[in-house]
Motif scaffolding. Structure first.
Motif, PDB file in Angstrom:
ATOM      1  N   HIS A 110       0.854  -1.184   0.000  1.00 27.50           N
ATOM      2  CA  HIS A 110       0.000   0.000   0.000  1.00 27.50           C
ATOM      3  C   HIS A 110       0.886   1.228   0.000  1.00 27.50           C
ATOM      4  N   ILE A 111       0.392   2.295  -0.616  1.00 34.30           N
ATOM      5  CA  ILE A 111       1.163   3.542  -0.646  1.00 34.30           C
ATOM      6  C   ILE A 111       0.978   4.321   0.646  1.00 34.30           C
ATOM      7  N   ALA A 112      -0.255   4.425   1.116  1.00 33.23           N
ATOM      8  CA  ALA A 112      -0.537   5.226   2.305  1.00 33.23           C
ATOM      9  C   ALA A 112       0.058   4.568   3.542  1.00 33.23           C
ATOM     10  N   PRO A 113       0.444   5.355   4.550  1.00 35.53           N
ATOM     11  CA  PRO A 113       0.881   4.756   5.814  1.00 35.53           C
ATOM     12  C   PRO A 113      -0.203   3.851   6.388  1.00 35.53           C
ATOM     13  N   LEU A 114       0.233   2.734   6.940  1.00 34.28           N
ATOM     14  CA  LEU A 114      -0.687   1.692   7.382  1.00 34.28           C
ATOM     15  C   LEU A 114      -0.740   1.599   8.899  1.00 34.28           C
ATOM     16  N   PRO A 115      -1.881   1.215   9.444  1.00 35.06           N
ATOM     17  CA  PRO A 115      -1.910   0.868  10.870  1.00 35.06           C
ATOM     18  C   PRO A 115      -1.070  -0.376  11.117  1.00 35.06           C
ATOM     19  N   LEU A 116      -0.446  -0.447  12.299  1.00 28.52           N
ATOM     20  CA  LEU A 116       0.453  -1.544  12.633  1.00 28.52           C
ATOM     21  C   LEU A 116      -0.107  -2.371  13.772  1.00 28.52           C
TER      22      LEU A 116
ATOM     23  N   ALA B 259      10.234  -1.377  20.775  1.00 25.74           N
ATOM     24  CA  ALA B 259       9.582  -1.781  19.529  1.00 25.74           C
ATOM     25  C   ALA B 259       8.529  -0.753  19.112  1.00 25.74           C
ATOM     26  N   ILE B 260       7.782  -0.247  20.057  1.00 26.32           N
ATOM     27  CA  ILE B 260       6.760   0.775  19.752  1.00 26.32           C
ATOM     28  C   ILE B 260       7.422   2.050  19.257  1.00 26.32           C
ATOM     29  N   ALA B 261       8.514   2.441  19.916  1.00 25.51           N
ATOM     30  CA  ALA B 261       9.232   3.640  19.489  1.00 25.51           C
ATOM     31  C   ALA B 261       9.805   3.464  18.091  1.00 25.51           C
ATOM     32  N   TRP B 262      10.356   2.277  17.800  1.00 27.32           N
ATOM     33  CA  TRP B 262      10.871   2.004  16.460  1.00 27.32           C
ATOM     34  C   TRP B 262       9.762   2.124  15.426  1.00 27.32           C
ATOM     35  N   ALA B 263       8.612   1.536  15.726  1.00 28.19           N
ATOM     36  CA  ALA B 263       7.494   1.569  14.774  1.00 28.19           C
ATOM     37  C   ALA B 263       7.041   2.993  14.498  1.00 28.19           C
ATOM     38  N   GLY B 264       7.055   3.832  15.533  1.00 24.94           N
ATOM     39  CA  GLY B 264       6.600   5.211  15.357  1.00 24.94           C
ATOM     40  C   GLY B 264       7.476   6.039  14.447  1.00 24.94           C
TER      41      GLY B 264
ATOM     42  N   ILE C 236       4.294   3.454   8.457  1.00 29.58           N
ATOM     43  CA  ILE C 236       3.374   3.124   9.546  1.00 29.58           C
ATOM     44  C   ILE C 236       2.690   4.399  10.020  1.00 29.58           C
ATOM     45  N   ALA C 237       1.373   4.358  10.085  1.00 34.55           N
ATOM     46  CA  ALA C 237       0.593   5.547  10.428  1.00 34.55           C
ATOM     47  C   ALA C 237       0.799   5.904  11.894  1.00 34.55           C
ATOM     48  N   PRO C 238       1.161   7.131  12.184  1.00 31.51           N
ATOM     49  CA  PRO C 238       1.324   7.540  13.586  1.00 31.51           C
ATOM     50  C   PRO C 238      -0.011   7.494  14.331  1.00 31.51           C
ATOM     51  N   GLY C 239       0.037   7.073  15.579  1.00 35.89           N
ATOM     52  CA  GLY C 239      -1.179   7.014  16.387  1.00 35.89           C
ATOM     53  C   GLY C 239      -2.108   5.877  16.046  1.00 35.89           C
TER      54      GLY C 239
ATOM     55  N   PRO D 107       1.257   4.991  26.452  1.00 30.48           N
ATOM     56  CA  PRO D 107       0.086   5.607  25.805  1.00 30.48           C
ATOM     57  C   PRO D 107       0.113   5.568  24.288  1.00 30.48           C
ATOM     58  N   ASP D 108       1.243   5.169  23.694  1.00 31.91           N
ATOM     59  CA  ASP D 108       1.302   5.063  22.239  1.00 31.91           C
ATOM     60  C   ASP D 108       0.673   3.779  21.711  1.00 31.91           C
ATOM     61  N   MET D 109       0.211   2.917  22.608  1.00 30.71           N
ATOM     62  CA  MET D 109      -0.514   1.711  22.208  1.00 30.71           C
ATOM     63  C   MET D 109      -2.006   2.045  22.269  1.00 30.71           C
ATOM     64  N   HIS D 110      -2.697   1.958  21.112  1.00 25.35           N
ATOM     65  CA  HIS D 110      -4.051   2.494  21.002  1.00 25.35           C
ATOM     66  C   HIS D 110      -5.147   1.438  20.886  1.00 25.35           C
TER      67      HIS D 110
END
Length: 443
Positions: free
Chosen positions: A177-183, A237-242, A247-250, A272-275
């Motif tokens: 996908h081109i758009a940032p994706l949820p992870l 791992a969460i910080a790396w993903a962000g 990967i879509a932020p938030g 709190p970055d885990m939603h």
């Protein structure tokens, strides 16, 4: 009868008695056919134990036998076995370390007794040369438990990238996908490694999600038992993903299975970055860690800043009882120790709890009810749903059942619980429910 006839009869009787006694004490050969061996990796090891007070499975090895593993049926031979009653235990040492790496490696007991058996349930009687067979039980037969795993092969149209930076060990699966994706960060439980959890969750990529299958023990550079796991590892791992542009932020969620569900709830309660959290067969409490075949008492599972989190020690395992009894007996103690409860009310997003009413591994249904009660008492502002599948066991979520294929519940349900029909219903329903939950929570 004449005196001579009586004497002859006596001599004959003594000869017969002596011959029978000698025969009964003659060492025997036991031929053992171990069926359902999944591969030719490593060796199959077996032992006979003559101590009725011994723990089964355990270190009592009155007689031992082994043979190189053969896919399908592996033949083993015990020689010089004295007449008597013995408990039989067998395991497939796939990684060749000489230890039973439970539950990753397959096992069997005499009479195909379910885990954990009593001495009587697993015992055979030896009076002479004997041929027996057992069926190996392999709950995680997709992975051999060998370190250095790279997870399952990526489906068509999905890219797969090794994550081996910052002390992390995982596999990132990304759809084109081109758009940032949820992870979705996916973590397993007491099987360790990447094989099982990547197989369960990689199908999410075909529904528009990036998936990071993350190992947190039993891989190179990580703890080799489920003990002393720093929760800061998951924060990294969460910080790396962000920081990843694809990967879509938030929009980061987590799926945890069994002990991994315990970890997912802990991680989300402090980050709190885990939603969003999907907790499959979870715990409401922090439990002691796990090691298989190690020496000494088991250590706490989780640490923060190097300090172990307070935890509950399960009760002793009882023969002929499901493992869930070990945990069920300690739920009252857990309720009296608030320091061991997971602060789920601090999670910054919705929660989905998936359980089976016949979970034989631990009472995830009862513990999920306590999670919901805690959230309501503390006026949790996000959505929470507990879906309990009647008659199902511990393995209620396998990703997309159509891609995983049929599972042999006749092998697994003795340990994990549930009937084949109820488990199949749960896997179909949980897959649809997870997709709906993630779409609403992360888009």
């Amino acid at each position: 009868m004449s005196r001579i006839a009586k004497l002859c009869l006596l001599v004959f009787s003594l000869m017969t008695l002596g011959s029978g006694t000698a025969f009964a004490q003659t060492p025997a050969t036991i031929t053992l056919a171990v069926e359902n061996v999944p591969s030719a990796e490593g060796q199959v090891m077996a032992s006979l134990c003559d101590n009725p007070a011994a723990r089964i499975p355990g270190p009592c090895h009155t007689y031992s036998a082994s043979a190189p593993a053969q896919a399908g049926t592996t033949m083993l031979v015990f020689t010089g076995v004295r007449p008597g009653t013995y408990a039989l235990q067998v395991f497939h040492d796939r990684n060749g370390n000489g230890l039973f790496d439970f539950p990753k490696e397959g096992y069997a007991f005499g009479n195909d007794a379910p885990f954990p058996p009593s001495f009587a349930a697993a015992s055979i009687t030896v009076l002479g040369h004997t041929a027996i067979h057992v069926h190996l039980v392999g709950m995680f037969s997709g992975g051999a438990g060998v370190q250095g795993s790279s997870g399952v092969t990526a489906p068509q149209g999905i890219t797969k990238t090794d994550l081996r930076t910052g002390g992390l060990y995982g596999e990132l699966y990304m759809p084109a996908h081109i758009a940032p994706l949820p992870l979705i960060i996916a973590i397993g439980g007491s099987e360790g490694g990447l094989d099982t959890i990547s197989a369960l969750c990689v199908s999410l990529t075909q529904n528009g999600y990036a998936v990071l299958a993350l190992a947190y023990w039993k891989e190179p550079g990580l703890p080799q038992s489920l003990e002393g796991i720093p929760l800061e590892y998951f924060d990294r791992a969460i910080a790396w993903a962000g920081k990843q542009q694809d990967i879509a932020p938030g929009r980061i969620g987590m799926i945890g299975w069994s002990r991994g569900a315990e970890a997912a709830l802990l991680v989300a309660s402090r980050n709190p970055d885990m939603h969003a959290v999907v907790a499959v067969s979870p715990s409401a409490y922090v439990w002691q860690g796990l090691h298989f075949g190690g020496a000494g008492p088991m250590q706490p599972a989780w640490t923060v800043a190097g300090v172990p989190l307070p935890s509950i020690v399960p009760a002793d395992l009882r023969p002929d009882h499901p493992m869930a009894q070990m945990f069920r007996e300690k739920l009252d103690e857990a309720a009296r120790r608030p320091d061991t409860a997971i602060a789920v009310e601090k999670i910054n997003g919705p929660i989905l709890l998936l359980t089976g009413s016949d979970d034989a591994l631990w009472p995830s249904n009862l513990m999920s009810d306590r999670i919901v009660a805690r959230l309501r008492a503390r006026h949790f502002t996000h959505a929470v749903e507990h879906r309990n599948y009647e008659g199902a066991g511990h393995a209620i979520f396998v990703g997309d059942p159509a891609t995983v294929g049929p599972l042999d519940d006749s092998i697994m349900n003795g340990f994990l619980g549930g009937t084949a029909q109820a488990n199949s219903h749960a896997r179909q329903g949980s897959w649809r429910l997870v997709l709906k939950f993630l779409a609403k929570a992360l888009g």
